[in-house]
Design an enzyme around this catalytic site. Structure first.
Site, PDB file in Angstrom:
ATOM      1  N   ASN A  31       0.848  -1.203   0.000  1.00  0.00           N
ATOM      2  CA  ASN A  31       0.000   0.000   0.000  1.00  0.00           C
ATOM      3  C   ASN A  31       0.882   1.250   0.000  1.00  0.00           C
ATOM      4  OD1 ASN A  31       0.509   0.803   2.870  1.00  0.00           O
ATOM      5  ND2 ASN A  31      -0.350  -1.225   3.209  1.00  0.00           N
ATOM      6  N   HIS A  32       0.268   2.421  -0.005  1.00  0.00           N
ATOM      7  CA  HIS A  32       1.004   3.680  -0.176  1.00  0.00           C
ATOM      8  C   HIS A  32       1.558   4.275   1.114  1.00  0.00           C
ATOM      9  CE1 HIS A  32       0.201   4.084  -4.392  1.00  0.00           C
ATOM     10  NE2 HIS A  32      -1.102   3.945  -4.212  1.00  0.00           N
TER      11      HIS A  32
END
Ligand code: C5P
Length: 217
Positions: A31-32
Protein backbone atom coordinates in the site's frame (compact mmCIF):
# COMPACT_ATOMS: atom_id res chain seq x y z
CA UNK A 1 18.31 18.99 26.54
CA UNK A 2 15.42 21.44 26.42
CA UNK A 3 12.67 18.83 25.92
CA UNK A 4 10.70 17.75 28.95
CA UNK A 5 11.60 14.10 29.70
CA UNK A 6 8.02 13.06 30.46
CA UNK A 7 8.54 9.58 28.93
CA UNK A 8 11.69 8.76 30.93
CA UNK A 9 11.50 5.16 32.18
CA UNK A 10 8.85 4.15 29.59
CA UNK A 11 9.44 1.68 26.78
CA UNK A 12 7.34 2.56 23.76
CA UNK A 13 6.86 0.22 20.81
CA UNK A 14 5.83 1.88 17.55
CA UNK A 15 5.00 0.20 14.24
CA UNK A 16 5.34 2.11 10.99
CA UNK A 17 5.17 1.83 7.24
CA UNK A 18 3.45 -0.65 4.95
CA UNK A 19 3.87 -4.40 4.85
CA UNK A 20 4.75 -6.38 1.74
CA UNK A 21 3.01 -9.62 0.99
CA UNK A 22 4.93 -11.66 -1.56
CA UNK A 23 3.25 -13.27 -4.56
CA UNK A 24 6.43 -14.77 -5.98
CA UNK A 25 10.18 -13.97 -5.79
CA UNK A 26 9.75 -10.68 -7.71
CA UNK A 27 6.26 -9.35 -6.85
CA UNK A 28 4.28 -8.28 -3.82
CA UNK A 29 1.04 -6.66 -2.67
CA UNK A 30 1.44 -3.50 -0.58
CA UNK A 31 0.00 0.00 0.00
CA UNK A 32 1.00 3.68 -0.18
CA UNK A 33 2.08 4.10 3.46
CA UNK A 34 5.29 6.18 3.67
CA UNK A 35 6.03 5.47 7.35
CA UNK A 36 6.18 9.22 8.10
CA UNK A 37 3.61 9.19 10.93
CA UNK A 38 5.27 6.29 12.78
CA UNK A 39 8.76 7.73 12.36
CA UNK A 40 7.54 11.13 13.63
CA UNK A 41 6.12 9.40 16.72
CA UNK A 42 9.38 7.52 17.26
CA UNK A 43 11.41 10.74 17.01
CA UNK A 44 9.11 12.55 19.45
CA UNK A 45 9.11 9.68 21.96
CA UNK A 46 12.92 9.43 21.98
CA UNK A 47 13.23 13.18 22.49
CA UNK A 48 10.85 12.93 25.45
CA UNK A 49 13.07 10.33 27.10
CA UNK A 50 11.46 6.99 26.12
CA UNK A 51 13.23 3.84 25.07
CA UNK A 52 11.74 3.33 21.61
CA UNK A 53 11.45 0.17 19.54
CA UNK A 54 10.43 0.99 15.98
CA UNK A 55 9.13 -2.02 14.06
CA UNK A 56 9.05 -0.87 10.48
CA UNK A 57 7.97 -2.19 7.14
CA UNK A 58 9.98 -1.07 4.08
CA UNK A 59 10.27 2.75 3.87
CA UNK A 60 12.72 5.31 2.37
CA UNK A 61 13.10 7.09 5.71
CA UNK A 62 16.16 7.50 7.91
CA UNK A 63 15.38 6.05 11.36
CA UNK A 64 15.53 8.77 14.05
CA UNK A 65 18.73 8.50 16.09
CA UNK A 66 18.34 6.69 19.38
CA UNK A 67 15.54 4.30 18.30
CA UNK A 68 15.95 0.54 18.17
CA UNK A 69 14.91 -0.27 14.60
CA UNK A 70 13.55 -3.69 13.69
CA UNK A 71 13.05 -4.01 9.94
CA UNK A 72 10.32 -6.38 8.77
CA UNK A 73 8.52 -7.02 5.48
CA UNK A 74 5.34 -9.03 5.88
CA UNK A 75 2.43 -8.73 8.35
CA UNK A 76 3.37 -12.08 9.83
CA UNK A 77 6.95 -10.92 10.43
CA UNK A 78 5.60 -7.73 12.03
CA UNK A 79 3.29 -9.83 14.24
CA UNK A 80 6.21 -11.95 15.47
CA UNK A 81 8.45 -8.91 16.05
CA UNK A 82 5.75 -7.10 18.05
CA UNK A 83 4.70 -10.09 20.15
CA UNK A 84 8.32 -10.91 21.07
CA UNK A 85 8.89 -7.39 22.44
CA UNK A 86 5.52 -6.41 23.94
CA UNK A 87 6.25 -7.79 27.46
CA UNK A 88 8.91 -5.07 27.84
CA UNK A 89 6.61 -2.21 26.74
CA UNK A 90 4.26 0.12 28.60
CA UNK A 91 2.86 1.72 25.43
CA UNK A 92 2.24 0.36 21.90
CA UNK A 93 1.35 2.74 19.06
CA UNK A 94 0.36 0.97 15.84
CA UNK A 95 0.85 3.45 13.01
CA UNK A 96 1.70 0.75 10.44
CA UNK A 97 -0.57 0.10 7.48
CA UNK A 98 -0.63 -3.66 7.83
CA UNK A 99 -1.93 -5.61 4.85
CA UNK A 100 -5.17 -7.31 5.85
CA UNK A 101 -4.61 -10.16 3.38
CA UNK A 102 -1.65 -12.02 1.85
CA UNK A 103 -1.48 -14.31 -1.17
CA UNK A 104 -2.56 -17.75 0.01
CA UNK A 105 0.34 -19.30 -1.92
CA UNK A 106 3.72 -17.68 -2.56
CA UNK A 107 4.90 -19.16 -5.87
CA UNK A 108 8.40 -20.69 -5.82
CA UNK A 109 9.24 -19.26 -9.23
CA UNK A 110 8.09 -16.13 -11.07
CA UNK A 111 4.42 -16.44 -12.09
CA UNK A 112 4.26 -16.67 -15.90
CA UNK A 113 1.99 -14.56 -18.05
CA UNK A 114 -1.12 -16.58 -18.89
CA UNK A 115 -4.60 -15.84 -20.26
CA UNK A 116 -6.51 -12.54 -19.94
CA UNK A 117 -7.70 -13.21 -16.40
CA UNK A 118 -5.59 -14.26 -13.46
CA UNK A 119 -7.15 -15.04 -10.08
CA UNK A 120 -5.11 -14.79 -6.90
CA UNK A 121 -6.48 -16.26 -3.70
CA UNK A 122 -5.84 -14.23 -0.54
CA UNK A 123 -5.73 -15.39 3.07
CA UNK A 124 -6.42 -13.15 6.06
CA UNK A 125 -3.41 -11.90 8.02
CA UNK A 126 -3.42 -11.94 11.82
CA UNK A 127 -4.63 -8.63 13.30
CA UNK A 128 -1.69 -7.59 15.47
CA UNK A 129 -3.52 -4.86 17.35
CA UNK A 130 -6.53 -7.04 18.11
CA UNK A 131 -4.10 -9.69 19.41
CA UNK A 132 -2.49 -7.14 21.72
CA UNK A 133 -5.92 -6.03 22.97
CA UNK A 134 -6.60 -9.57 24.18
CA UNK A 135 -3.42 -9.96 26.22
CA UNK A 136 -3.87 -10.46 29.99
CA UNK A 137 -1.22 -7.84 30.73
CA UNK A 138 -1.79 -5.38 27.95
CA UNK A 139 0.15 -2.16 27.51
CA UNK A 140 -1.59 1.13 26.75
CA UNK A 141 -2.75 0.69 23.14
CA UNK A 142 -3.08 3.32 20.43
CA UNK A 143 -4.35 2.41 16.97
CA UNK A 144 -4.78 4.27 13.72
CA UNK A 145 -7.79 4.18 11.43
CA UNK A 146 -7.34 5.27 7.83
CA UNK A 147 -10.78 5.60 6.31
CA UNK A 148 -12.32 6.97 3.14
CA UNK A 149 -15.93 7.07 4.45
CA UNK A 150 -17.83 7.22 7.77
CA UNK A 151 -14.62 8.12 9.59
CA UNK A 152 -15.88 8.50 13.12
CA UNK A 153 -18.27 5.54 13.11
CA UNK A 154 -15.64 3.18 11.70
CA UNK A 155 -12.92 4.43 14.03
CA UNK A 156 -15.16 4.08 17.10
CA UNK A 157 -16.02 0.52 16.07
CA UNK A 158 -12.31 -0.35 15.78
CA UNK A 159 -11.51 1.21 19.14
CA UNK A 160 -14.10 -1.07 20.75
CA UNK A 161 -13.42 -4.21 18.70
CA UNK A 162 -9.65 -4.07 19.24
CA UNK A 163 -9.92 -3.02 22.92
CA UNK A 164 -7.84 0.15 22.50
CA UNK A 165 -7.28 3.15 24.76
CA UNK A 166 -7.20 5.64 21.91
CA UNK A 167 -7.53 5.67 18.13
CA UNK A 168 -6.21 8.26 15.69
CA UNK A 169 -8.73 8.55 12.87
CA UNK A 170 -7.87 10.12 9.56
CA UNK A 171 -9.87 10.48 6.38
CA UNK A 172 -7.25 9.58 3.78
CA UNK A 173 -9.40 10.95 0.96
CA UNK A 174 -8.89 14.52 2.29
CA UNK A 175 -6.07 16.58 0.81
CA UNK A 176 -3.17 16.89 3.27
CA UNK A 177 -4.18 13.78 5.24
CA UNK A 178 -3.03 10.20 5.37
CA UNK A 179 -0.54 8.42 3.13
CA UNK A 180 2.66 9.81 1.68
CA UNK A 181 2.33 13.45 2.79
CA UNK A 182 4.05 15.26 5.68
CA UNK A 183 0.79 16.62 7.11
CA UNK A 184 -2.29 15.01 8.60
CA UNK A 185 -5.85 15.87 9.63
CA UNK A 186 -6.83 13.70 12.54
CA UNK A 187 -9.40 13.23 15.22
CA UNK A 188 -8.62 11.36 18.43
CA UNK A 189 -11.23 9.02 19.92
CA UNK A 190 -11.01 7.71 23.47
CA UNK A 191 -12.59 4.82 25.42
CA UNK A 192 -14.87 7.20 27.33
CA UNK A 193 -16.38 8.30 23.97
CA UNK A 194 -14.56 11.64 23.98
CA UNK A 195 -13.68 12.89 20.48
CA UNK A 196 -11.05 15.56 19.78
CA UNK A 197 -10.96 16.87 16.19
CA UNK A 198 -7.89 18.71 14.87
CA UNK A 199 -7.09 20.94 11.91
CA UNK A 200 -4.37 20.23 9.36
CA UNK A 201 -0.92 20.03 10.99
CA UNK A 202 2.47 18.45 10.37
CA UNK A 203 2.89 14.79 11.33
CA UNK A 204 5.59 15.85 13.79
CA UNK A 205 3.13 18.20 15.54
CA UNK A 206 0.47 15.49 15.56
CA UNK A 207 3.01 13.05 17.02
CA UNK A 208 3.66 15.44 19.93
CA UNK A 209 -0.07 15.84 20.49
CA UNK A 210 -0.66 12.07 20.50
CA UNK A 211 2.16 11.54 23.02
CA UNK A 212 0.68 14.28 25.20
CA UNK A 213 -2.64 12.41 25.33
CA UNK A 214 -0.85 9.10 25.96
CA UNK A 215 0.97 10.70 28.90
CA UNK A 216 -2.38 11.89 30.35
CA UNK A 217 -3.89 8.40 30.00
O1 C5P B 1 -8.79 -2.68 10.89
P1 C5P B 1 -7.78 -1.71 10.38
O2 C5P B 1 -6.65 -2.35 9.62
O3 C5P B 1 -8.31 -0.53 9.63
O4 C5P B 1 -7.18 -1.11 11.74
C1 C5P B 1 -6.14 -0.21 11.73
C2 C5P B 1 -5.29 -0.40 12.94
O5 C5P B 1 -5.03 -1.79 13.21
C3 C5P B 1 -3.92 0.22 12.74
O6 C5P B 1 -3.49 0.73 13.97
C4 C5P B 1 -3.07 -0.96 12.26
O7 C5P B 1 -1.70 -0.78 12.52
C5 C5P B 1 -3.67 -2.12 13.04
N1 C5P B 1 -3.60 -3.41 12.35
C6 C5P B 1 -2.85 -4.44 12.87
N2 C5P B 1 -2.80 -5.66 12.23
C7 C5P B 1 -3.49 -5.86 11.09
C8 C5P B 1 -4.27 -4.83 10.55
C9 C5P B 1 -4.29 -3.61 11.20
O8 C5P B 1 -2.21 -4.24 13.91
N3 C5P B 1 -3.41 -7.05 10.50
Amino acid sequence: LLTQQDFAGETVLITAGPTREELDPVRYISNHSSGKMGYALARAAVQRGARVMLISGPTCLEPPSGVELVAVESARQMYAAVMARVPECSVVIKAAAVADYRPLVRAEGKIKKQGDLLTIELAKNPDILAGLGQLQQRPLLVGFAAETADLQVNAAAKLAAKNLDMIVANDVSQEGAGFNVSTNIARLLFRDCRVEPFELMSKQELAELILGRVREL
